[in-house]
Design a protein around this motif. Structure first.
Motif, short mmCIF file in Angstrom:
data_model
loop_
_atom_site.label_atom_id
_atom_site.label_comp_id
_atom_site.label_asym_id
_atom_site.label_seq_id
_atom_site.Cartn_x
_atom_site.Cartn_y
_atom_site.Cartn_z
N THR A 178 14.02 36.44 48.12
CA THR A 178 14.53 36.00 46.72
C THR A 178 13.17 35.33 45.65
O THR A 178 12.76 34.55 45.87
N THR A 180 12.43 34.73 41.42
CA THR A 180 13.11 34.85 40.25
C THR A 180 11.80 35.80 39.77
O THR A 180 10.05 35.42 39.51
N ARG A 218 16.17 38.31 35.79
CA ARG A 218 15.28 38.28 36.00
C ARG A 218 15.80 37.81 37.97
O ARG A 218 14.48 37.80 38.83
N LYS A 219 16.44 37.56 38.13
CA LYS A 219 16.47 36.84 40.21
C LYS A 219 16.63 38.24 41.07
O LYS A 219 17.45 39.25 40.60
N GLN A 221 16.04 39.79 44.60
CA GLN A 221 16.35 39.90 46.55
C GLN A 221 15.88 41.36 47.04
O GLN A 221 16.83 42.32 46.48
#
Length: 235
Positions: A178, A180, A218-219, A221
């Motif tokens: 994960t 950003t 924006r995040k 994984q």
């Protein structure tokens, strides 16, 4: 707003760059004494294309984009620089004008360390091993430049996007896959040579294929790193 200051950042700048590792202690101390640091806010330029410089720059904190502008005023991101990366070597060694713009794009203030030419070359003269490692590094840069041509011209958009996501995953030391997204979708589109709309569509496609998951804008994984590497032809 920018300010010069000397602190432990200078030491971390030098030790964070792989090419400086293994230096003689005396040369390392000389280089650290000659190193200064400066803060740049998001959107500030470290230098612009066409300017002259006799300085080696090292990214200590934050993110830098190197860009060129087309005759039509369109920006193309040539390279992204992360902590530990150095730049300005071409202008430093050949006393040439910078051929790109260098702009801070990190969300928090970017810290750049810099070493003046006379101090850098003096250290190089006294350390043959360091000179050799820099030669290898320049060779690697040329290889990356050649690879980048193929990256933009021969690969499909999803392959280029997969490569960019893997780069962020590795450079940002993603935990549990994960991270950003460190740049805007507009900058990401410029980096991989497409449009922001195409980036959004491909990210949604990656999600539907369960290659990645996204929490907000924006995040990201990465769920299937090996599959992304296969897509990017990195295996």
């Amino acid at each position: 707003m920018r300010c010069d200051h000397c602190c432990s950042r200078q030491s971390s700048c030098i030790t964070s760059v792989p090419v400086f590792k293994g230096m003689k202690e005396a040369d390392l101390q000389l280089l650290q004494k000659a190193t200064r640091s400066r803060h740049f806010l998001k959107g500030e330029f470290i230098f612009r294309e066409g300017e002259r410089s006799e300085t080696l720059f090292v990214v200590n904190e934050g993110l830098i984009k190197l860009t060129k502008m087309s005759a039509e005023g369109k920006e193309q991101i040539v390279r992204l620089l992360f902590p530990g990366d150095f730049f300005g070597l071409f202008s430093l060694l050949k006393s040439e004008k910078h051929y790109v713009n260098a702009e801070a794009i990190g969300g928090s203030p970017t810290v750049i360390c810099y070493i003046e030419k006379k101090d850098f070359l003096k250290t190089m003269e006294n350390n043959a091993d360091l000179s050799f490692r820099f030669l290898l590094t320049v060779n690697d840069r040329l290889y990356e430049a050649d690879e980048s041509v193929g990256f933009l011209s021969l690969m499909e958009v999803e392959q280029r996007l997969a490569r960019a996501l893997i780069l962020f995953h590795d450079k940002l030391n993603a935990r549990n896959g994960t991270f950003t997204l460190p740049i805007t979708k507009k900058d990401l589109a410029s980096y991989i040579g497409t449009t922001p709309e195409s980036v959004s569509r491909k990210l949604l496609a990656f999600m539907s294929q369960k290659l990645i998951a996204m929490d907000g804008r924006r995040k990201i994984q990465i769920l299937e790193l090996d599959q992304l590497k296969q897509m990017a032809e990195m295996n």
